[in-house]
Write an enzyme that holds these catalytic residues in place. Sequence first.
Site, PDB file in Angstrom:
ATOM      1  N   ALA A 156       9.480   3.384   7.479  1.00 43.21           N
ATOM      2  CA  ALA A 156      10.378   3.184   6.332  1.00 43.21           C
ATOM      3  C   ALA A 156       9.592   3.204   5.017  1.00 43.21           C
ATOM      4  O   ALA A 156      10.031   3.801   4.022  1.00 43.21           O
ATOM      5  CB  ALA A 156      11.129   1.863   6.476  1.00 43.21           C
ATOM      6  N   THR A 181       0.834  -1.223   0.000  1.00 42.85           N
ATOM      7  CA  THR A 181       0.000   0.000   0.000  1.00 42.85           C
ATOM      8  C   THR A 181       0.859   1.260   0.000  1.00 42.85           C
ATOM      9  O   THR A 181       0.681   2.145  -0.842  1.00 42.85           O
ATOM     10  CB  THR A 181      -0.942   0.002   1.219  1.00 42.85           C
ATOM     11  OG1 THR A 181      -1.880  -1.059   1.054  1.00 42.85           O
ATOM     12  CG2 THR A 181      -1.698   1.310   1.345  1.00 42.85           C
ATOM     13  N   GLY A 193      12.283  -1.517  18.917  1.00 38.02           N
ATOM     14  CA  GLY A 193      12.722  -0.342  18.152  1.00 38.02           C
ATOM     15  C   GLY A 193      11.903   0.908  18.440  1.00 38.02           C
ATOM     16  O   GLY A 193      11.815   1.806  17.609  1.00 38.02           O
ATOM     17  N   HIS A 194      11.316   0.979  19.624  1.00 41.07           N
ATOM     18  CA  HIS A 194      10.380   2.059  19.994  1.00 41.07           C
ATOM     19  C   HIS A 194      11.054   3.436  19.955  1.00 41.07           C
ATOM     20  O   HIS A 194      11.959   3.714  20.739  1.00 41.07           O
ATOM     21  CB  HIS A 194       9.874   1.758  21.405  1.00 41.07           C
ATOM     22  CG  HIS A 194       8.683   2.534  21.816  1.00 41.07           C
ATOM     23  ND1 HIS A 194       8.008   2.297  22.982  1.00 41.07           N
ATOM     24  CD2 HIS A 194       8.024   3.546  21.217  1.00 41.07           C
ATOM     25  CE1 HIS A 194       6.990   3.123  23.103  1.00 41.07           C
ATOM     26  NE2 HIS A 194       6.992   3.907  22.030  1.00 41.07           N
ATOM     27  N   TYR A 230       6.652   0.601   9.124  1.00 43.80           N
ATOM     28  CA  TYR A 230       5.681   1.652   8.794  1.00 43.80           C
ATOM     29  C   TYR A 230       6.409   2.909   8.324  1.00 43.80           C
ATOM     30  O   TYR A 230       6.176   3.406   7.221  1.00 43.80           O
ATOM     31  CB  TYR A 230       4.800   1.973  10.019  1.00 43.80           C
ATOM     32  CG  TYR A 230       4.061   3.291   9.884  1.00 43.80           C
ATOM     33  CD1 TYR A 230       3.137   3.505   8.863  1.00 43.80           C
ATOM     34  CD2 TYR A 230       4.303   4.354  10.767  1.00 43.80           C
ATOM     35  CE1 TYR A 230       2.466   4.729   8.721  1.00 43.80           C
ATOM     36  CE2 TYR A 230       3.638   5.574  10.631  1.00 43.80           C
ATOM     37  CZ  TYR A 230       2.732   5.752   9.611  1.00 43.80           C
ATOM     38  OH  TYR A 230       2.080   6.953   9.461  1.00 43.80           O
ATOM     39  N   THR A 240       4.199  11.665   7.562  1.00 40.17           N
ATOM     40  CA  THR A 240       4.285  11.613   9.028  1.00 40.17           C
ATOM     41  C   THR A 240       5.643  12.094   9.539  1.00 40.17           C
ATOM     42  O   THR A 240       6.653  11.954   8.829  1.00 40.17           O
ATOM     43  CB  THR A 240       4.038  10.155   9.486  1.00 40.17           C
ATOM     44  OG1 THR A 240       4.515   9.999  10.818  1.00 40.17           O
ATOM     45  CG2 THR A 240       4.794   9.141   8.623  1.00 40.17           C
ATOM     46  N   ASP A 241       5.661  12.583  10.778  1.00 44.49           N
ATOM     47  CA  ASP A 241       6.940  12.959  11.405  1.00 44.49           C
ATOM     48  C   ASP A 241       7.832  11.740  11.615  1.00 44.49           C
ATOM     49  O   ASP A 241       9.038  11.885  11.852  1.00 44.49           O
ATOM     50  CB  ASP A 241       6.693  13.689  12.736  1.00 44.49           C
ATOM     51  CG  ASP A 241       5.900  12.890  13.777  1.00 44.49           C
ATOM     52  OD1 ASP A 241       5.478  11.766  13.482  1.00 44.49           O
ATOM     53  OD2 ASP A 241       5.704  13.427  14.886  1.00 44.49           O
ATOM     54  N   GLU A 242       7.259  10.534  11.537  1.00 40.81           N
ATOM     55  CA  GLU A 242       8.039   9.335  11.841  1.00 40.81           C
ATOM     56  C   GLU A 242       9.135   9.073  10.803  1.00 40.81           C
ATOM     57  O   GLU A 242      10.046   8.288  11.036  1.00 40.81           O
ATOM     58  CB  GLU A 242       7.121   8.115  12.009  1.00 40.81           C
ATOM     59  CG  GLU A 242       6.130   8.370  13.133  1.00 40.81           C
ATOM     60  CD  GLU A 242       5.356   7.161  13.619  1.00 40.81           C
ATOM     61  OE1 GLU A 242       5.871   6.042  13.527  1.00 40.81           O
ATOM     62  OE2 GLU A 242       4.221   7.350  14.094  1.00 40.81           O
ATOM     63  N   ARG A 266       7.646  -1.972  22.874  1.00 43.01           N
ATOM     64  CA  ARG A 266       7.616  -2.200  21.418  1.00 43.01           C
ATOM     65  C   ARG A 266       9.061  -2.279  20.923  1.00 43.01           C
ATOM     66  O   ARG A 266       9.883  -1.439  21.301  1.00 43.01           O
ATOM     67  CB  ARG A 266       6.894  -1.003  20.795  1.00 43.01           C
ATOM     68  CG  ARG A 266       6.967  -0.915  19.301  1.00 43.01           C
ATOM     69  CD  ARG A 266       6.418   0.430  18.825  1.00 43.01           C
ATOM     70  NE  ARG A 266       4.976   0.476  18.846  1.00 43.01           N
ATOM     71  CZ  ARG A 266       4.264   1.592  18.608  1.00 43.01           C
ATOM     72  NH1 ARG A 266       4.870   2.728  18.346  1.00 43.01           N
ATOM     73  NH2 ARG A 266       2.956   1.557  18.623  1.00 43.01           N
ATOM     74  N   LYS A 288       6.708   4.726   4.557  1.00 46.66           N
ATOM     75  CA  LYS A 288       6.234   6.102   4.356  1.00 46.66           C
ATOM     76  C   LYS A 288       7.381   6.968   3.817  1.00 46.66           C
ATOM     77  O   LYS A 288       7.178   7.849   2.981  1.00 46.66           O
ATOM     78  CB  LYS A 288       5.711   6.696   5.666  1.00 46.66           C
ATOM     79  CG  LYS A 288       4.422   6.096   6.186  1.00 46.66           C
ATOM     80  CD  LYS A 288       3.225   6.345   5.283  1.00 46.66           C
ATOM     81  CE  LYS A 288       2.765   7.784   5.260  1.00 46.66           C
ATOM     82  NZ  LYS A 288       1.546   7.961   4.429  1.00 46.66           N
TER      83      LYS A 288
END
Length: 329
Positions: A143, A93, A266-267, A141, A117-119, A264, A145
Amino acid sequence: MCGGAGFIGSTFVRLRLRGSDDEVVVLDKLTYAGRRENLHDVADDPRFSFVHGAIEDADAVAAAIDGADAVVNFAAETHVDRSIAEPDAFVVTNGQGTYTLLEAARERGLRYLQVSTDEVYGSIEEGSFTERSPLAPSSPYSATKTGADLLVSSYFHTYGLETLICRGSNNYGPYQYPEKLIPLMVLNALHGDPLPVYGDGMNVRNWLYVEDFGRGIAHVLEHGAAGEVYNVGGPGECPNIEVVRRILELTGRDESLIEYVVDRPGHDRRYSLGSEKVRALGWEAEVHFAAGLERTVAWYRDNPWWWEPIRSGAFREYYERQYGRALGD
Ligand code: NAD
Ligand code: TYD
């Protein structure tokens, strides 16, 4: 508007139908996170239509895009924990889907806004990220994005497509699927279920009320310069444990419901976005965290019709896998 049946997308559709003369076509695959219920109050609007399909499906995209002036892409797999357990859908996706949309926009010469996203910047101990900060995603997620953002920028540089990227910080508000921190904690608190806090609860997120993000996206769509990236960050930074305590207070529960659980993998420790660039364009966040959280808790309390089918459906299996315990009734 791709992914317009999700949390942020449906908010944006609502804002757009109320605040402009636009016609809106939503293309959405209706995954677990996409629900027709999120669009219940606009479904009969004559300026609204819905196409059921995937963004990675070029035929579905062609059916939805006919006659459009712009594409706004919200569609994505969005939950970090799911990306750790099952990354495949994220690659399809977020990667292939974005590519398919870009190709369709390029063929037709349409303005294209990617919701990001800021991520993509990874974690930051001190200070805030700007649009020039290096990209250093840490989950499947973020990566995927990040890959999508890079592809979007390449379509501006290579083909001259009018692209825009909006990188939002953590959103919260009505219609958010209860796998994410705030709605999960609100619903668990309302039900008297334990509140599972990862690690030491001191991870910090930069909270942005969903309507503020929606207004930011609309502003960039209209006024942003092609090829540019705009950070859209919220006014409130808060450690998770503080968010949880506020929710307990707003729901009239006590701290005995807090349960520290395994962290989690790698949080990311802290997210923080500098939004000077979008402010200079004329956008400002309007909703402070305390007021937005109060509004959000009230919405979940008053709208069991929205969350009851989720809490009694497939979400229960996800919850058991993720937290190793059953969800209360
Ligand atoms: P969401 O998970 O609530 O909704 C995602 C929507 O996309 C759903 O309607 C789903 O059915 C649809 N979708 C998923 N795969 C699809 C596919 N292959 N084809 C068509 N539709 C598909 O997500 P959200 O929280 O509303 O996030 C929307 C966007 O904003 C995402 O791109 C996300 O990365 C970004 N974002 C989210 C946040 C946040 O805090 N939630 C913050 C910043 C940016
Ligand atoms: P989340 O809502 O999944 O957003 P993101 O990971 O994209 O920022 O999580 C927000 C924060 O809350 C994050 O630091 C992880 C934490 N968290 C918990 O402590 N417990 C939970 O059950 C969930 C879902 C998240």
